[in-house]
Motif scaffolding. Structure first.
Motif, mmCIF file in Angstrom:
data_model
loop_
_atom_site.group_PDB
_atom_site.id
_atom_site.type_symbol
_atom_site.label_atom_id
_atom_site.label_comp_id
_atom_site.label_asym_id
_atom_site.label_seq_id
_atom_site.Cartn_x
_atom_site.Cartn_y
_atom_site.Cartn_z
ATOM 1 N N GLN A 462 -37.140 34.918 -43.697
ATOM 2 C CA GLN A 462 -36.852 34.526 -42.459
ATOM 3 C C GLN A 462 -35.559 35.375 -41.889
ATOM 4 O OE1 GLN A 462 -36.642 30.408 -42.207
ATOM 5 N NE2 GLN A 462 -39.036 30.074 -42.035
ATOM 6 N N ARG A 463 -35.377 35.428 -40.420
ATOM 7 C CA ARG A 463 -34.122 36.114 -39.949
ATOM 8 C C ARG A 463 -33.856 35.253 -39.015
ATOM 9 N NH1 ARG A 463 -36.504 40.349 -42.537
ATOM 10 N NH2 ARG A 463 -35.122 42.001 -43.355
ATOM 11 N N VAL A 464 -32.690 34.460 -39.051
ATOM 12 C CA VAL A 464 -32.114 33.627 -37.984
ATOM 13 C C VAL A 464 -30.853 34.245 -37.224
ATOM 14 C CG1 VAL A 464 -31.354 31.282 -37.416
ATOM 15 C CG2 VAL A 464 -32.972 31.841 -39.225
ATOM 16 N N GLN A 465 -31.158 34.191 -35.841
ATOM 17 C CA GLN A 465 -30.066 34.805 -35.027
ATOM 18 C C GLN A 465 -28.815 33.596 -34.922
ATOM 19 O OE1 GLN A 465 -29.991 38.106 -33.701
ATOM 20 N NE2 GLN A 465 -27.845 37.895 -33.787
ATOM 21 N N VAL A 466 -27.967 33.604 -35.676
ATOM 22 C CA VAL A 466 -27.057 32.473 -35.534
ATOM 23 C C VAL A 466 -25.969 32.624 -34.476
ATOM 24 C CG1 VAL A 466 -25.245 31.414 -36.858
ATOM 25 C CG2 VAL A 466 -27.049 32.401 -38.418
ATOM 26 N N MET A 467 -25.387 33.734 -34.165
ATOM 27 C CA MET A 467 -24.406 34.366 -33.196
ATOM 28 C C MET A 467 -24.838 35.705 -32.728
ATOM 29 S SD MET A 467 -21.081 34.534 -35.653
ATOM 30 C CE MET A 467 -20.161 34.680 -34.388
ATOM 31 N N SER A 468 -23.951 35.943 -31.737
ATOM 32 C CA SER A 468 -24.317 37.204 -31.055
ATOM 33 C C SER A 468 -23.768 38.531 -31.806
ATOM 34 C CB SER A 468 -23.517 37.488 -29.506
ATOM 35 O OG SER A 468 -22.427 37.306 -29.642
ATOM 36 N N PRO A 469 -24.312 39.634 -31.787
ATOM 37 C CA PRO A 469 -23.686 40.726 -32.533
ATOM 38 C C PRO A 469 -22.151 41.067 -32.156
ATOM 39 C CG PRO A 469 -25.693 41.290 -31.750
ATOM 40 C CD PRO A 469 -25.484 39.913 -31.037
ATOM 41 N N GLU A 470 -21.953 40.615 -30.951
ATOM 42 C CA GLU A 470 -20.539 40.980 -30.549
ATOM 43 C C GLU A 470 -19.563 40.060 -31.042
ATOM 44 O OE1 GLU A 470 -23.431 42.805 -27.862
ATOM 45 O OE2 GLU A 470 -22.909 40.430 -28.457
ATOM 46 N N HIS A 471 -19.885 38.820 -31.263
ATOM 47 C CA HIS A 471 -18.875 37.746 -31.819
ATOM 48 C C HIS A 471 -18.870 37.995 -33.180
ATOM 49 C CE1 HIS A 471 -19.647 35.291 -28.046
ATOM 50 N NE2 HIS A 471 -18.622 35.866 -27.879
ATOM 51 N N ALA A 472 -20.018 38.315 -33.878
ATOM 52 C CA ALA A 472 -20.112 38.416 -35.327
ATOM 53 C C ALA A 472 -18.920 39.474 -35.718
ATOM 54 C CB ALA A 472 -21.401 38.568 -36.103
ATOM 55 N N ARG A 473 -19.065 40.505 -34.819
ATOM 56 C CA ARG A 473 -18.157 41.791 -34.994
ATOM 57 C C ARG A 473 -16.494 41.289 -34.844
ATOM 58 N NH1 ARG A 473 -18.696 45.778 -37.837
ATOM 59 N NH2 ARG A 473 -16.388 45.584 -38.511
ATOM 60 N N GLU A 474 -16.393 40.572 -33.779
ATOM 61 C CA GLU A 474 -15.112 39.936 -33.721
ATOM 62 C C GLU A 474 -14.548 39.192 -34.894
ATOM 63 O OE1 GLU A 474 -14.812 37.816 -30.076
ATOM 64 O OE2 GLU A 474 -15.503 39.332 -28.844
ATOM 65 N N VAL A 475 -15.167 38.336 -35.545
ATOM 66 C CA VAL A 475 -14.915 37.757 -36.570
ATOM 67 C C VAL A 475 -14.582 38.554 -37.658
ATOM 68 C CG1 VAL A 475 -15.252 35.699 -38.154
ATOM 69 C CG2 VAL A 475 -15.974 35.692 -36.015
ATOM 70 N N THR A 476 -15.400 39.603 -37.876
ATOM 71 C CA THR A 476 -15.518 40.716 -39.080
ATOM 72 C C THR A 476 -14.130 41.418 -39.013
ATOM 73 O OG1 THR A 476 -17.789 40.826 -39.357
ATOM 74 C CG2 THR A 476 -16.339 42.709 -40.122
ATOM 75 N N ASP A 477 -13.626 41.678 -37.736
ATOM 76 C CA ASP A 477 -12.449 42.540 -37.244
ATOM 77 C C ASP A 477 -11.387 41.661 -37.716
ATOM 78 O OD1 ASP A 477 -14.046 44.742 -36.478
ATOM 79 O OD2 ASP A 477 -14.054 44.120 -34.472
ATOM 80 N N LEU A 478 -11.270 40.255 -37.355
ATOM 81 C CA LEU A 478 -10.318 39.332 -37.535
ATOM 82 C C LEU A 478 -10.031 39.394 -39.126
ATOM 83 C CD1 LEU A 478 -11.030 36.749 -34.967
ATOM 84 C CD2 LEU A 478 -8.936 38.135 -34.807
ATOM 85 N N LEU A 479 -11.075 39.035 -40.041
ATOM 86 C CA LEU A 479 -11.108 38.978 -41.145
ATOM 87 C C LEU A 479 -10.488 40.313 -41.845
ATOM 88 C CD1 LEU A 479 -14.522 37.303 -41.986
ATOM 89 C CD2 LEU A 479 -11.901 36.029 -42.175
ATOM 90 N N THR A 480 -10.957 41.431 -41.514
ATOM 91 C CA THR A 480 -10.579 42.689 -42.055
ATOM 92 C C THR A 480 -9.072 43.055 -41.805
ATOM 93 O OG1 THR A 480 -12.626 43.785 -41.600
ATOM 94 C CG2 THR A 480 -10.766 45.257 -41.858
ATOM 95 N N GLU A 481 -8.835 42.644 -40.636
ATOM 96 C CA GLU A 481 -7.181 42.848 -40.120
ATOM 97 C C GLU A 481 -6.342 42.130 -40.974
ATOM 98 O OE1 GLU A 481 -4.138 43.035 -36.464
ATOM 99 O OE2 GLU A 481 -6.279 42.733 -36.110
ATOM 100 N N SER A 482 -6.901 40.742 -41.363
ATOM 101 C CA SER A 482 -5.910 39.523 -42.180
ATOM 102 C C SER A 482 -5.828 40.153 -43.592
ATOM 103 C CB SER A 482 -6.653 38.372 -42.096
ATOM 104 O OG SER A 482 -7.919 38.493 -43.126
ATOM 105 N N ILE A 483 -6.677 41.110 -43.864
ATOM 106 C CA ILE A 483 -6.718 41.708 -45.312
ATOM 107 C C ILE A 483 -5.754 42.778 -45.361
ATOM 108 C CG2 ILE A 483 -7.698 42.684 -47.308
ATOM 109 C CD1 ILE A 483 -8.363 39.787 -47.086
ATOM 110 N N ASN A 484 -5.900 43.635 -44.409
ATOM 111 C CA ASN A 484 -5.120 44.876 -44.385
ATOM 112 C C ASN A 484 -3.777 44.583 -43.929
ATOM 113 O OD1 ASN A 484 -7.418 46.426 -44.884
ATOM 114 N ND2 ASN A 484 -7.930 46.916 -42.712
ATOM 115 N N ARG A 485 -3.355 43.547 -43.146
ATOM 116 C CA ARG A 485 -2.261 43.186 -42.758
ATOM 117 C C ARG A 485 -1.264 42.395 -43.547
ATOM 118 N NH1 ARG A 485 -1.428 40.450 -36.928
ATOM 119 N NH2 ARG A 485 -1.361 38.381 -38.011
ATOM 120 N N GLY A 486 -1.885 41.794 -44.470
ATOM 121 C CA GLY A 486 -1.241 40.720 -45.399
ATOM 122 C C GLY A 486 -0.937 41.529 -46.814
ATOM 123 N N LYS A 487 -0.848 40.530 -47.722
ATOM 124 C CA LYS A 487 -0.557 41.032 -49.108
ATOM 125 C C LYS A 487 -1.708 40.508 -50.243
ATOM 126 C CE LYS A 487 4.382 40.617 -48.362
ATOM 127 N NZ LYS A 487 5.715 39.921 -48.968
#
Length: 575
Positions: A462-487
């Motif tokens: 099954q494939r369930v659309q949980v959230m919009s692609p744009e919002h999923a991409r935003e969360v991914t960007d936030l998580l990525t920046e938190s890793i790259n910006r931190g230690k």
């Protein structure tokens, strides 16, 4: 003498004889009818209805082909499970041609057992004596050449696992005698045994094949086999995960741990390492603790890895956006309960923070505030869409639904604690499934370990659309920046990684209160610009030194992600 008296006696005798003769005639008629009916029946059976009786006679000699289960392979064709044929050796006392001592002298060197012990066995006063079980074909052939009519041999199949403990909790085990199975051996059992069982040859009562013009010599000598099953597991990735997990378990003297690697785009699980390990070849000697796939059955508070879901839910519901700022006061009081950030002693009042800071410093207070922005029902509804409180549908047995209370039973502390991973209890596979939606443009795909055909996939996945692609991409960007910006120790010079660590206190088994042990975990995916693999690591009850997701689980993630990138030839997305 009175003549009337004699006449009366003669008449009585005459009447009795008359009745006797009458009954005798009836019996003779019935007997004659029975004989005629029996003759007619025999005529019908032997002359008219020959086919039916012939079929019955053939069926009495009909032999069921020996059926072997299909093999199980990894995605690259490495054999993970197969059937090995063995033989049981018996002695039938009624057919003894040789004395027990003579038989023992002949068989002992071949079977490699004591001649004295074998003699004692052969003297047992039973119709069928079990001499030795599970001998190989070479031994069986040696005995067969002797033409000992008193020594019948029984063929059987034993499930073997050539790679030992590798992916044991995925494969499970199978016992032919008891028909007991676990893992894929259970869920794919019908396919593994789906051989045509119709008889293709006949046998005598003593087990010899009756050859005629219609006999298929191949079918008479070659066992039938079920269909093979191919897994999504990559044996090389599985080996890396098991090895690195074991290193950490030994280093921190942990109780148990797990690593799950999945392709978030299609739900295929590439590795599923569950410690304690066990050898499915000797599963009977393994304890229930070792055999249980606790990542499917046991629930636990997810801790700070759940903050990814809280933030994603609030963004999808329009409560915040990627540029939102939150006033982090370092601690917050909910009813009688005060919630503090883990680093409150060093940073007592961070002030207005962004969402990257929330992830980088794992702010409990900011996560609570974000959770409170959502209504109980809408927060609950989106958590259900992420898969919490439901089974993921993975093709392995024993999955739990987790624990997610109905919103009408939430109080203020429930909703607040939910924000940073304590208000609900989840399974490891639920966390993998939920976070995979962030990596796959908001679509959650059923995790699975069996490689399906397109037709099977349409039915099972099954494939369930949980959230919009744009919002999923935003969360991914936030998580990525938190890793790259931190230690973060998982930072990679070649790949962007979106990830979040977590640490949670382990509840007591009776559900009342907490222990002094911790769950440490991390979940992340890479390359975050085009996610190919999602990795989830959890370690239960690590000991010694600083015990955090960042210090226990993250180093495992670091090593595994580095090796997986090389094995799968992932294209770098940092330049």
């Amino acid at each position: 003498m009175d003549m009337g008296k004699f006449i009366g006696i003669d008449k009585e005798i005459y009447d009795r004889n008359k009745v006797f003769l009458k009954r005798l005639n009836i019996i003779q008629v019935v007997f004659l009818i029975t004989i005629i009916a029996f003759i007619i029946y025999l005529f019908c059976v032997q002359i008219i209805d020959t086919r039916h009786k012939k079929d019955l006679a053939v069926n009495q000699r009909r032999a069921s082909s020996f059926v072997m289960r299909g093999d199980i392979y990894d995605r690259n064709g490495i054999k993970l499970a197969t059937d090995t044929v063995y033989y049981n050796i018996f002695a039938r006392r009624a057919d003894y041609v040789h004395e027990p001592e003579e038989l023992a002298k002949i068989l002992a060197p071949i079977l490699k057992i004591s001649q004295y012990d074998l003699t004692e066995k052969l003297r047992q006063n039973t119709s069928l004596v079990s001499i030795k079980k599970n001998v190989d074909r070479h031994t069986r052939d040696q005995i067969a050449k002797l033409n000992l009519r008193e020594i019948p041999m029984d063929k059987k199949s034993i499930r073997t696992y050539p790679q030992g403990t590798l992916a044991a909790h995925v494969l499970g085990y199978y016992n032919f005698d008891a028909n007991v199975a676990a893992g894929v051996e259970d869920t794919a059992g019908d396919k593994l045994e789906s051989a045509d069982r119709s008889a293709a040859y006949e046998m005598t009562p003593k087990g010899k094949v009756i050859y005629n013009i219609t006999t298929d010599p191949i079918a008479a000598t070659k066992p039938k086999k079920g269909k093979d099953v191919t897994l999504t597991i990559d044996a090389a990735v599985q080996h890396v995960c098991e090895k690195e997990l074991m290193k950490s378990i030994e280093k921190f003297k942990a109780l148990r741990g797990a690593v799950i690697v999945m392709n978030p785009k299609n739900g295929e699980i590439l590795a599923y390492a569950v410690y304690p390990y066990f050898d499915p070849n000797n599963y009977k000697n393994a304890s229930p603790l070792h055999k249980k796939n606790w990542t499917l059955t046991d629930v636990f508070p997810p801790g700070s890895t759940f903050k990814t879901i809280t933030v994603a839910s609030a963004i999808e519901l329009g409560k915040i956006n990627r540029h939102s700022k939150i006033n982090d006061t370092g601690k917050i009081k909910i009813g009688w309960w005060t919630i503090k950030n883990y680093d409150y002693a060093r940073h007592p009042n961070p002030g207005m923070i962004d969402l990257v800071y929330l992830f980088e410093h794992s702010s409990n207070v900011a996560s609570v505030i974000v959770a409170q922005m959502m209504g109980k029902q809408e927060y609950y509804d989106i958590l259900k869409k992420f898969g919490f409180g439901n089974k993921t549908g993975i093709d392995l047995p024993g999955e739990s639904v987790g624990l997610l209370k109905s919103p009408n039973r939430w109080d203020a502390s429930d909703q607040a604690s939910m924000g940073y991973g304590y208000g609900s209890s989840v399974t490891a596979i639920q966390m993998v499934s939920a976070v995979s939606a962030l990596a796959n443009n908001g679509v959650r795909v059923t995790p699975h370990v069996i490689k399906y055909s397109p037709e099977e996939e349409a039915e099972k996945i099954q494939r369930v659309q949980v959230m919009s692609p744009e919002h999923a991409r935003e969360v991914t960007d936030l998580l990525t920046e938190s890793i790259n910006r931190g230690k973060s120790p998982i930072k990679n010079p070649s790949y962007n990684i979106a990830a979040k660590t977590g640490t949670s206190i382990k509840p007591k088994e009776n559900g009342t209160g907490y222990t002094n042990k911790l769950y440490t975990s991390i979940v992340g995916y890479m390359p975050s610009t085009d996610p190919q693999v999602l990795i989830y690591v959890i370690v239960d009850s690590a000991q010694g030194g600083e015990i955090w997701g960042n210090t226990v689980a993250a180093p495992i993630f670091k090593e595994i992600s580095t090796q997986i990138a090389r094995i799968l030839n992932l294209q770098p997305d940092k330049f």
